[in-house]
Design a protein around this motif. Structure first.
Motif: not given
Length: 1060
Positions: A811, A820-821
């Protein structure tokens, strides 16, 4: 790639002054040499690898060594900043030979292929005219991002090799194209170099088209052209055509081509139909209703066009159309009269296919039942598609939120009913067993099963029943309480490889005496053991006499003087007096069993007894399993029960005599379930809500099952465990299996899932439902899921640390992408809370805990995840949940999923991975597990691969064993059908209070009969059971009516006496 690819290499001259020729490959004499511009001085290959997203530098070193060896260029000069035009030509010739000759028969490592992709892509990018202000370092980072995206779309080495070939062919096309200075590849590369192209779009169409063209072969059409011409048959090929001519191709009688071209043309035609607005003309619902009964292809095309137009207008609100693979899926269902199961990739739009197919069946005049794996999913789909149904005049409802019979009846009047299998089966039982008017005139015409693998496999042998509380069963609560008070003295302890049942603590000499067989020895009393301990100096002289004269409190004080080590050593001394071997354990600092002494015997004739030695002269017997304790505890409990009418014994509990057979049959089962209740964990197996125990389906769906209760006393034992008001034990008087319910549809079973299962799973389904066929659908977009190598940790702390490290790495932004998630899927509610606690202080974005399927929890995960956001969830998020992520997250590599436990089967794992890389978007997933969380069967595994292999073997065995369960289910349902005949006769021939009374008596009799015959049912004694049931039902019916008659006479007589 099956053989040597065919490639076109036209001669061209690149713009610029310096040019070089690439020698023709030796296996293709006469091939036109490539001419190309020498690229500007870029960073060297070694510089580029420093931050490349690959495991290590071994692939880079291997590639450089191979290039150096085959090109005769010293390794020290193999840098793109140092290569001359001549050296570059040699390098390309070597790559050509490697990719289309040597590596075809012996694939290199994945790491080497990834570095080859970097090398080729950098050549392509750095051959461009770089705009002012764009640094070479930015381009280098972009190269890494591109290669990572491309590599993630390959699921294995073979696919990565194909992509590497495609990259190379694209490079050759780019460097040799003479028709335009700005080819598709050049335009894409320019956009990319100047940061105008997102990572999401970097899976270049040109790469795939180059790969497709390399597989083309037009020789077959040429060879047979004269033959067809003489027959007057027109012939054409769909390869190497222009966009303008593709329709003319299909005017021919026979068209040769590759599957890629046929599919591509089909896609293009469908796109044109939608883009030109032709499909928008198809809105005649009445015509669709008329044509729906036809099996003519053109008629169903018209129906499909109307359906697609309705989806576009009334579901998608003009934003999108059903995709080609959804249309094909609909066609497969529409043309099947015998049932069809489709495996559609996760995120491929199963709910759209289901809604479109449901409308078709309704237009044909049928009622449609749509079954989902959870109430959350079915209520979501029914709500989302209501406008689409309304357009066709189709009514739809959900049966999972109905609590009153009137509401249920109204629900089943609708054309389409969404619900869970439990709700459908329960309503069937209300109609047929309770004779309630809930589904009076709705026949079983068509069923569509969403997540079909969950319902036909994971819950394939599940029984649904309506609870039947009986006042007489309250007498059993005192027995259950007595059982629990005895069983709770035991516990469970683990050593490195085994779990034992720990007996209640006792003085060491009494614990030994109670465990041994004293026959043939001189030991008649626990004090004899203590005398031996005194003689061996385990206890001081005179200790035995002091114990004789001590009260209980004084006894415990004196035992405190006996050390743990002294008791451990005494077990070796006592072996000289008793024909037994003793294995002795103590507890380490972590509460685990630690062996202090092993039995000296390896002889089956000499029993081995295990003990845990505590402090203060106490020890506990250890048992390999609770199975050895069930019978003696059941016998002990039975001795404390008396059945009325009898002479009252104050030391025993009184139970009505008519329950005697039931108690004698079930007491052992109750003891077993008491031990099970001790092992069930809150937050894993169940939750406590509003003073109710609610089971959790943590192995498959993660759903809290609020309407489900455990049977055979298990529910009551967990209630006692939590000191909650004790409910009355349920006696099952009615039931329906999933299999029996699905069979009511006479083979018209249609289903979709993202994971249909293994060959063993499919064979099992075909054995159960012989008319069913299965089909795996291709995805609309290539799946861009990259599975990161999993990790097996040896402790829970390492497991948590590894999860945290991976989440933070993914992340957080780095040199070649943004943040990112992430989604972390945990096995239980407790572990989800544990990981949530571990992560919450470190997450830069929002962290969401998702363990419940209520509206508040659903609203939390309905938001679009941004970079840095994390969801920690149970398996609730592992099936059917659409996790939304922002465009920025997709540009940075998509959602990252961690599965933090070893799933029960591969299907559950794939469903979890299916939360990412949906609809052609990128994504990655990883399994991270701990041996601490594995069951005993897996404790000896040394790698994740071994654990998965063991898991898959056990899953296959479970599927094979399910057929035995099916045989038992069918016997139970045949017995239930026989009872229902008697019940139906009572409903016909009695009424009012008399009917209610007789039915209540008969239900009680039937429930107890089932319980007392459980052993015979397990043994499948069909003929014996059916004969017994008929005779017993006749007798019970006669007795109940006679008893009722006597009661009525008594009431009448009493009334007369009162009136007098």
């Amino acid at each position: 790639m099956g053989g040597h690819p065919r490639r076109e290499a036209p001669q061209s001259t690149a713009t610029g002054s310096a040019a070089t020729e690439t020698p023709p490959s030796p296996d293709r004499p006469g091939q036109t040499p490539h001419q190309m511009q020498s690229p500007p001085s870029p960073p060297g290959l070694r510089d580029l690898q420093d931050d490349a997203p690959v495991d290590d530098d071994s692939g880079s070193d291997e590639l450089l060594e191979i290039l150096s060896l085959n090109s005769s260029i010293p390794l020290s000069e193999l840098s793109l900043t140092q290569l001359t035009a001549d050296q570059l030509g040699k390098i390309l010739s070597v790559l050509d030979k490697l990719l289309f000759d040597e590596w075809i028969s012996a694939l290199p490592s994945l790491s080497t292929l990834q570095h080859t992709q970097v090398f080729i892509t950098e050549l392509c990018a750095l051959s461009l005219e770089i705009s002012e202000g764009v640094s070479l370092q930015i381009i280098s980072s972009r190269v890494q991002s591109l290669v990572e995206t491309i590599s993630q779309s390959a699921s294995n080495v073979s696919e990565s090799f194909l992509l590497t070939q495609a990259l190379y062919l694209n490079l050759m096309h780019f460097l040799s194209d003479h028709g335009s200075s700005d080819t598709d590849a050049v335009l894409i590369a320019k956009q990319w170099a100047e940061e105008e192209l997102s990572t999401e779009n970097l899976f270049l169409i040109e790469f795939l088209s180059s790969l497709t063209s390399s597989l083309q072969n037009t020789e077959r059409a040429t060879e047979w052209s004269d033959f067809y011409k003489n027959l007057g048959v027109s012939l054409n090929t769909n390869m190497k055509k222009t966009d303008a001519s593709y329709k003319d191709v299909y005017e021919s009688d026979i068209v040769f081509g590759t599957i890629n071209d046929f599919v591509s043309d089909y896609f293009q035609y469908s796109r044109e139909v939608m883009e030109t607005g032709e499909i928008q003309k198809h809105r005649d619902v009445q015509q669709a209703r008329t044509l729906s009964h036809s099996t003519n292809t053109e008629d169903l095309q018209e129906v499909l066009a109307v359906l697609c137009n309705a989806v576009h207008l009334h579901k998608a609100e003009g934003k999108w159309w059903p995709r080609i693979n959804q249309m094909i899926s609909w066609c497969l269902l529409a043309f099947s009269d015998t049932g069809k199961l489709l495996e559609m990739g996760t995120g491929e739009g199963k709910s759209c296919v289901i809604a479109m197919f449901a409308v078709l069946r309704v237009l044909r005049g049928e009622k449609v039942d749509v079954v989902s794996s959870s109430s959350v999913l079915c209520q979501r789909d029914a709500e989302e598609w209501k406008n689409f149904y309304k357009y066709f005049g189709v009514t739809a409802d959900t049966n999972t939120n109905k609590t009153e019979d009137e509401d249920r009846k109204e629900c089943y009047q609708k054309d389409v009913v969404y619900g869970t299998i439990e709700a459908f089966a329960a309503d069937h039982l209300r109609q047929t067993f309770e004779m309630k008017d809930v589904r009076p005139d709705r026949s079983y015409q068509c069923i569509i099963i969403d997540e079909v693998d969950s319902l036909l496999l994971d819950q394939g042998v599940q029984l649904t029943y309506l609870s039947s509380p009986m006042v007489s069963m309250q007498h059993l609560n005192v027995i259950l309480t007595m059982i629990w008070s005895h069983v709770r003295q035991y516990g469970f302890l683990s050593s490195e490889h085994q779990t034992f049942v720990r007996g209640p603590p006792a003085s060491f000499f009494k614990a030994i005496f109670d465990s041994i067989d004293t026959e043939g020895t001189e030991i008649d009393d626990p004090m004899d053991i203590l005398r031996i301990a005194e003689e061996s100096n385990t206890v001081p002289k005179g200790f035995t006499e002091e114990i004789y004269q001590s009260e209980k409190d004084e006894l415990l004080k004196k035992l405190k003087t006996v050390s743990q080590d002294a008791v451990v050593n005494f077990f070796q001394e006592i072996e000289d007096y008793i024909p037994c071997g003793f294995t002795v354990y103590t507890l380490d600092d972590e509460g685990l069993l630690c062996v202090r002494k092993r039995s000296p015997y390896n002889n089956q004739d000499i029993p081995e007894l295990k003990f845990l030695v505590l402090e203060e002269g106490l020890c506990c017997p250890l048992y390999d399993s609770e199975e050895t304790l069930i019978k003696p505890i059941a016998e002990l409990i039975s001795k404390k029960i008396q059945y009325t009418p009898c002479t009252n014994n104050q030391d025993k509990i009184s139970i009505p005599g008519f329950l005697k057979n039931l108690v004698e049959k079930k007491v052992s089962v109750w003891v077993q379930n008491a031990f099970l209740a001790m092992q069930l964990k809150e937050g894993r197996d169940y939750v406590v809500e509003n003073n109710n125990i609610c089971p959790v389906d943590f192995r498959s769906t993660g759903i809290v099952e609020q309407n489900k209760k455990w049977g055979d006393g298990l529910q009551q034992f967990v209630e006692i465990k939590h000191q909650i008001k004790l409910s009355t034990i349920s006696i099952v008087t009615n039931y329906m299996s999933n299999i029996s319910f699905f069979e009511k549809y006479q083979g018209k079973i249609y289903g979709t899932t993202g994971t249909l299962g293994s060959k063993t799973d499919i064979l099992f389904l075909q054995d159960l439902y012989p008319t069913l066929s299965a089909c795996k659908m291709p995805t609309f977009n290539r799946k861009k899921l990259f599975e990161v190598k999993g990790a097996l940790k040896t402790s829970a702390e390492e497991w948590k640390s590894e999860i945290k490290r991976e989440v933070m790495t993914q992340i957080s932004p780095n040199s070649y992408r943004g943040g990112r998630a992430a989604l972390v899927i945990c096995e239980t509610i407790n572990k989800a809370k544990e990981i949530h606690e571990e992560l919450k202080s470190s997450i830069p974005g929002e962290i969401i805990l998702y363990c419940r399927s209520d509206r508040d929890s659903l609203s939390k995960i309905d938001k679009e995840l941004l970079p840095g956001d994390v969801i920690v969830a149970t398996n609730l998020a592992g099936r059917g949940t659409d996790i939304k992520v922002s465009k920025q997250v997709n540009n940075n590599g998509g959602l990252f999923v961690i599965l933090s436990f070893l799933s029960e089967n591969t299907r559950v794992e794939l469903q979890a991975f299916g939360r990412t890389a949906r609809k052609g978007k990128p994504g990655s997933a990883q399994v991270i597990i701990s041996t601490d969380h594995l069951s005993q069967s897996f404790r000896t595994v040394s790698s994740l691969e071994e654990a998965k292999s063991t898991r898959d073997r056990l899953a296959a065995e479970n599927v094979n064993n399910m057929m035995n369960d099916v045989t038992e289910l069918k016997l139970r349902e045949d017995l239930f059908s026989e009872y229902c005949k008697t019940l139906e006769d009572i409903h016909k021939n009695t009424d009012g209070d008399e009917k209610r009374a007789v039915v209540a008596v008969m239900n009680e009799f039937w429930g107890i009969w089932l319980q007392t015959k459980s052993e015979e049912i397990d043994q499948l004694k069909r003929n014996e059971l059916q004969t017994s049931l008929k005779a017993d039902l006749t007798r019970a019916k006669s007795q109940s009516q006679s008893r009722l008659h006597h009661v009525q006479v008594f009431i009448t007589t009493s009334s007369l006496e009162i009136s007098l």
